[in-house]
Enzyme design. Structure first.
Site, PDB file in Angstrom:
ATOM      1  N   GLU A  53      88.264 -13.633 115.591  1.00 16.91           N
ATOM      2  CA  GLU A  53      88.764 -12.341 116.064  1.00 16.91           C
ATOM      3  C   GLU A  53      90.141 -12.016 115.512  1.00 16.91           C
ATOM      4  OE1 GLU A  53      87.390 -14.665 117.945  1.00 16.91           O
ATOM      5  OE2 GLU A  53      85.715 -13.766 119.040  1.00 16.91           O
ATOM      6  N   PHE A 115      82.073 -15.532 134.246  1.00 16.19           N
ATOM      7  CA  PHE A 115      82.022 -16.185 132.943  1.00 16.19           C
ATOM      8  C   PHE A 115      82.689 -15.297 131.883  1.00 16.19           C
ATOM      9  CE2 PHE A 115      79.733 -17.032 128.885  1.00 16.19           C
ATOM     10  CZ  PHE A 115      80.325 -18.259 128.654  1.00 16.19           C
ATOM     11  N   GLN A 116      83.591 -15.863 131.153  1.00 17.44           N
ATOM     12  CA  GLN A 116      84.343 -15.181 130.083  1.00 17.44           C
ATOM     13  C   GLN A 116      85.118 -13.973 130.582  1.00 17.44           C
ATOM     14  OE1 GLN A 116      81.731 -14.720 126.631  1.00 17.44           O
ATOM     15  NE2 GLN A 116      82.487 -16.724 125.956  1.00 17.44           N
ATOM     16  N   LYS A 165      80.953  -4.512 130.766  1.00 21.12           N
ATOM     17  CA  LYS A 165      79.611  -4.470 130.191  1.00 21.12           C
ATOM     18  C   LYS A 165      78.672  -3.545 130.961  1.00 21.12           C
ATOM     19  CE  LYS A 165      75.631  -7.256 129.281  1.00 21.12           C
ATOM     20  NZ  LYS A 165      74.966  -8.494 129.656  1.00 21.12           N
ATOM     21  N   MET A 472     108.983 -22.581 104.247  1.00 20.23           N
ATOM     22  CA  MET A 472     110.158 -21.919 104.802  1.00 20.23           C
ATOM     23  C   MET A 472     110.838 -22.795 105.856  1.00 20.23           C
ATOM     24  SD  MET A 472     112.143 -19.483 104.523  1.00 20.23           S
ATOM     25  CE  MET A 472     111.660 -17.870 103.927  1.00 20.23           C
TER      26      MET A 472
HETATM   27  C1  LIG Z   1     101.548 -18.379 113.482  1.00 21.84           C
HETATM   28  C2  LIG Z   1     102.873 -18.883 113.023  1.00 21.84           C
HETATM   29  N1  LIG Z   1     103.224 -20.154 113.292  1.00 21.84           N
HETATM   30  C3  LIG Z   1     104.418 -20.631 112.870  1.00 21.84           C
HETATM   31  C4  LIG Z   1     105.287 -19.840 112.179  1.00 21.84           C
HETATM   32  C5  LIG Z   1     106.653 -20.372 111.735  1.00 21.84           C
HETATM   33  N2  LIG Z   1     106.717 -20.391 110.270  1.00 21.84           N
HETATM   34  C6  LIG Z   1     107.343 -19.429 109.573  1.00 21.84           C
HETATM   35  S1  LIG Z   1     107.236 -19.667 107.932  1.00 21.84           S
HETATM   36  C7  LIG Z   1     106.400 -21.101 108.135  1.00 21.84           C
HETATM   37  C8  LIG Z   1     105.949 -21.907 106.944  1.00 21.84           C
HETATM   38  C9  LIG Z   1     104.861 -21.242 106.200  1.00 21.84           C
HETATM   39  O1  LIG Z   1     104.331 -22.167 105.291  1.00 21.84           O
HETATM   40  P1  LIG Z   1     103.346 -21.689 104.148  1.00 21.84           P
HETATM   41  O2  LIG Z   1     102.293 -20.815 104.701  1.00 21.84           O
HETATM   42  O3  LIG Z   1     102.868 -22.882 103.399  1.00 21.84           O
HETATM   43  O4  LIG Z   1     104.258 -20.781 103.231  1.00 21.84           O
HETATM   44  P2  LIG Z   1     105.584 -21.177 102.400  1.00 21.84           P
HETATM   45  O5  LIG Z   1     106.763 -20.970 103.292  1.00 21.84           O
HETATM   46  O6  LIG Z   1     105.433 -22.587 101.978  1.00 21.84           O
HETATM   47  O7  LIG Z   1     105.573 -20.209 101.273  1.00 21.84           O
HETATM   48  C10 LIG Z   1     106.212 -21.377 109.478  1.00 21.84           C
HETATM   49  C11 LIG Z   1     105.522 -22.574 110.004  1.00 21.84           C
HETATM   50  C12 LIG Z   1     104.877 -18.516 111.943  1.00 21.84           C
HETATM   51  N3  LIG Z   1     105.656 -17.645 111.317  1.00 21.84           N
HETATM   52  N4  LIG Z   1     103.657 -18.074 112.358  1.00 21.84           N
END
Ligand SMILES: Cc1ncc(C[n+]2csc(CCOP(=O)(O)OP(=O)(O)O)c2C)c(N)n1
Lengths: 572, 178
Positions: A53, A115-116, A165, A472
């Protein structure tokens, strides 16, 4: 005369969606939504089955951002609906018009843990522009019309329709509604002429003006009007992450993105401006850095369709409530031509002196890949991104030329957004080149939609910037936490080329700088179906420039610092 | 750049705690109360009292609320309330010339010896005894919230068993809108 059969609530809902011009519904079924899915069998609306979803809602979001038309997602109750919540937050933070329809358990069971059952309106209050739960099947035409009106007008946003529903299954006699009656809801258009005059006076007095363009410029299609104004008054233009593409970034007055990872010259320009006119941007903390020190010497004009943004972050000298395009157009005749040669000269010196740069040593560079992607697509492709380093590099190096050609989760920073958003955009704008630029981390959050892309032979290109890290976060740990790496190593990544192949998708790999053009061009020319390009980039690169969060713009770091940095005080 | 004029201040100023009376005119739709309450809680406001009642026009309700929180963000919070689809208008009446009133029911446990003084206090405040028992009396009083506070303070020398206050309601004087 034969009497017409009374439609079910589900059929009526689908007919309402048809009347709203809906072409696609992205969704995944379940018990409480079955009558609505059943009604779709006989509808010209095309149902796109997703694998999760979250993917459905991001696809609706990608459809909406890339066209301006509302995107629609349909999911079942309980876990189906909770899986959609991240997509709602993403759309709400970035003002994206989507309608999310959730099935709900039968009214007689509401509040009894059937349910749900999930109290979906309750769970989502904080992440929607508005929401409805149908109390009777007769509500359906009215709330559907209102939902579309609210979602797409003013400051756009997601609207949730929760349909029990028994109501979608039972008869609905109510006629279609065309008018809406919402006494608490007004949509600003032209700004107040007095405010516009006050703004014009400030603009005329200014020696060093700058135009800060946000998502409002994209949403209202103000690009041309902004360029006209900028040219007449010789004002440089900077954009927020979400404003990218609103104004052609190759325009000579355009300095690219500003803020935490913006270009040095964009940040220097705003830091030295004596007047900042924000058009459809909300002075996000990624832009202002330390608010107490943000451009204290500059006068500020704030154009926004949402009055609640005024005085929230900065306290401007003039606020104009209205549509970004209309206000900019109305301002234009009040402004005199002014060359501001000195200011333009200063800014272009910064541009020459502090270009975006990166080391070309030590393996394949993500920056190079994205620089070349920009060149090969000539800035004309629709580019979606995920969240992380690759997003910032894409924002720096992809100079977007067309409105609605840049789709990125800004406010929420939702990992997993990029790939499904690209699928939504590819459905919305067939025949156009769509690239999802994703990290290896975020891609794995919604990669199950490879099946969705494959089934529909959608020519989306998914460029995975694979650094085998949650890059990051690793960058922050390196810079601010003594390089004590904690939970960022993505050891165990699959071979993404093989993964693509397992879905019957073309998978290509870039290992060396010398491969980049050849493989990107091949992918660019490949339109028979989706294609995954994995760029195996060097692991330890960092995004610069960088303004540590919570710091003033003047503390911008242009290249890797020698000494250890203080831990940032900003939120994230 | 040295300008320290008003325009140069950004919105992160220090919180100033204050008490405010806000009146809302809303559509009588399911969920409107929650949406309103969420705006207050998100901005760190504490709702001290809230009166919800049907408005003169059918399909609409009135909400009068007293709340405490950071005065410097009040204006912005009001705009966030007005942004809600179901809110027709939101007005801060804190410094307005409005007629305000509140009603309280106060139950005092008292025996015969204490009763005369309780009744005297009640009379002084124009309150009415609405329940008269052998061990307790219930007093109804209305007027400004400050008056009710004062009476409650005087009665605190006795054993106050229960207090139920309606919360403040108000209406703008003259032709002004509430
Ligand atoms: C759903 C979610 N969980 C955690 C984060 C925190 N977060 C921001 S950037 C990042 C790293 C992303 O890694 P990647 O997708 O490999 O991209 P890169 O930075 O290596 O280009 C994280 C964990 C987020 N923004 N969104």
């Amino acid at each position: 005369m034969t009497e017409e059969r009374v439609p079910t609530g589900g059929e009526k809902l689908v007919q309402c969606l048809e009347r709203e011009g809906v072409e696609y519904i992205f969704g995944l079924s379940g018990g409480a939504a079955m009558p609505i899915f059943d009604a779709l069998v006989d509808s010209p609306i095309k149902l796109i089955l997703t694998r999760h979803e979250q993917g459905a809602v991001h696809m609706a979001d990608g459809y909406a951002r890339s066209t301006g038309r509302p995107g629609v997602a349909l999911v079942t109750s309980g876990p189906g609906a909770t899986n959609a919540v991240t997509g709602l937050l993403t759309a709400n933070m970035d003002s994206v018009p989507i309608i999310v329809i959730t099935g709900q358990c039968v009214t007689s069971m509401l509040g009894k843990d059937g349910f749900q059952e999930a109290d979906v309106t309750g769970i989502t209050y904080a992440v929607v522009k508005h929401s409805y739960m149908a109390r009777s099947a007769e509500d359906i035409p009215r709330i559907t019309r209102e939902a579309f009106h609210i979602s797409t007008t003013g400051r756009p946003g997601p609207v949730l329709l929760d349909i029990p529903k028994d109501l979608s299954q039972g008869p609905c006699h109510a006629p279609f509604e065309d008018e809406v009656n919402l006494p608490g809801y007004t949509v600003p258009g032209h700004g107040d002429p007095e405010d516009i005059e006050a703004a014009a006076a400030l603009l005329s007095e200014s020696k060093r003006p700058i135009l800060l363009t946000g998502h409002g410029v994209v949403i209202s299609g103000a690009g041309k009007a902004v360029i006209n104004l900028a040219e007449r008054m010789s004002a440089p233009i900077v954009t927020t992450l979400l404003g990218k593409g609103g104004v052609d970034e190759t325009h000579p007055l355009h300095l690219g993105m500003l803020g935490m990872h913006g270009t040095a010259y964009a940040n220097m320009a705003i830091d030295h401006a004596d007047l900042i006119m924000s058009i459809g941007s909300r002075w996000d903390d990624r832009i202002t850095g330390k608010l107490d020190e943000f451009c204290l010497g500059a006068k500020k004009i704030h154009v926004d369709i949402d009055k609640a943004e005024f005085n929230k972050m900065v306290v401007p000298d003039v606020c104009i409530a209205g549509d970004a395009r209309l206000v900019t157009e109305d301002l234009f005749p009040l402004i005199e031509t002014n060359e501001r040669a000195e200011w333009i000269e200063t800014v272009s010196k910064w541009r020459q002196k502090y270009p975006l740069k990166y080391s070309k040593q030590g393996g394949l560079k993500a920056q190079w890949v994205l620089d070349r992607l920009n060149a090969i697509t000539e800035g004309q492709a629709i580019i979606t991104t995920d969240v992380g380093q690759h997003q910032m590099w894409a924002a720096q190096f992809c100079r977007v030329r067309g409105n609605r050609n840049w789709l990125s989760s800004g406010g929420a920073g939702t990992m997993g957004y990029g790939f499904p958003a690209a699928i939504g955009a590819a459905f919305a704008r067939p025949g156009e080149s769509v690239w999802a630029v994703v990290g290896d981390g975020g891609f794995q959050m919604t990669l199950s939609e490879l099946a969705t892309a494959a089934i529909h032979k959608l020519p989306v290109k998914c460029l995975i910037i694979n650094n085998n890290y949650l890059g990051m976060v690793r960058q922050w740990q390196e810079l601010f936490f003594d390089n004590r790496l904690s939970g960022v190593d993505l050891e165990g990544n699959p071979d993404f080329v093989k993964l693509a192949q397992a879905y019957g998708i073309l998978g290509l790999r870039i290992k060396r700088a010398a491969d980049v053009d050849r493989i990107l061009e091949r992918a660019h020319a490949y339109n028979e179906g989706p294609c995954v390009v994995v760029a195996e980039v060097s692991k330890g690169d960092n995004v610069f420039p960088m303004i540590p969060s919570g710091s003033p713009i003047s503390s911008m770091i242009i290249e890797k610092p020698k000494e250890k940095l203080e831990k940032p005080t900003g939120s994230t | 750049m040295s300008s320290q004029a008003r325009h140069s201040a950004n919105a992160a100023s220090l919180p100033i705690q204050g008490i405010h009376t806000i009146s809302l005119f809303v559509r009588d739709e399911p969920g409107v109360l929650v949406r309103v309450a969420l705006v207050f809680s998100r901005r760190g406001y504490n709702i001290e009292s809230m009166v919800v009642s049907p408005a003169a026009q059918s399909g609409f309700s009135r909400m009068t609320m007293t709340c405490s929180g950071d005065s410097s963000i009040l204006e912005q919070m009001i705009k966030q309330l007005e942004k809600l689809v179901d809110v027709v208008h939101a007005i801060d009446h804190t410094h307005d010339d409005a007629y305000e009133t509140e009603i309280a029911l106060i139950k005092i446990k008292c025996d015969g010896s204490q009763r005369p003084e309780v009744l005297q206090i009640a009379e002084h405040f124009g309150a009415k005894v609405v329940d008269y028992g052998s061990q307790s009396v219930m007093i109804r009083v209305y007027g400004s919230s400050e008056k009710l506070d004062a009476m409650q303070a005087l009665l605190s020398q006795f054993e106050v068993a229960e207090v139920v206050r309606s919360g403040k309601i108000l209406m703008a004087r003259g032709v002004e809108t509430t």
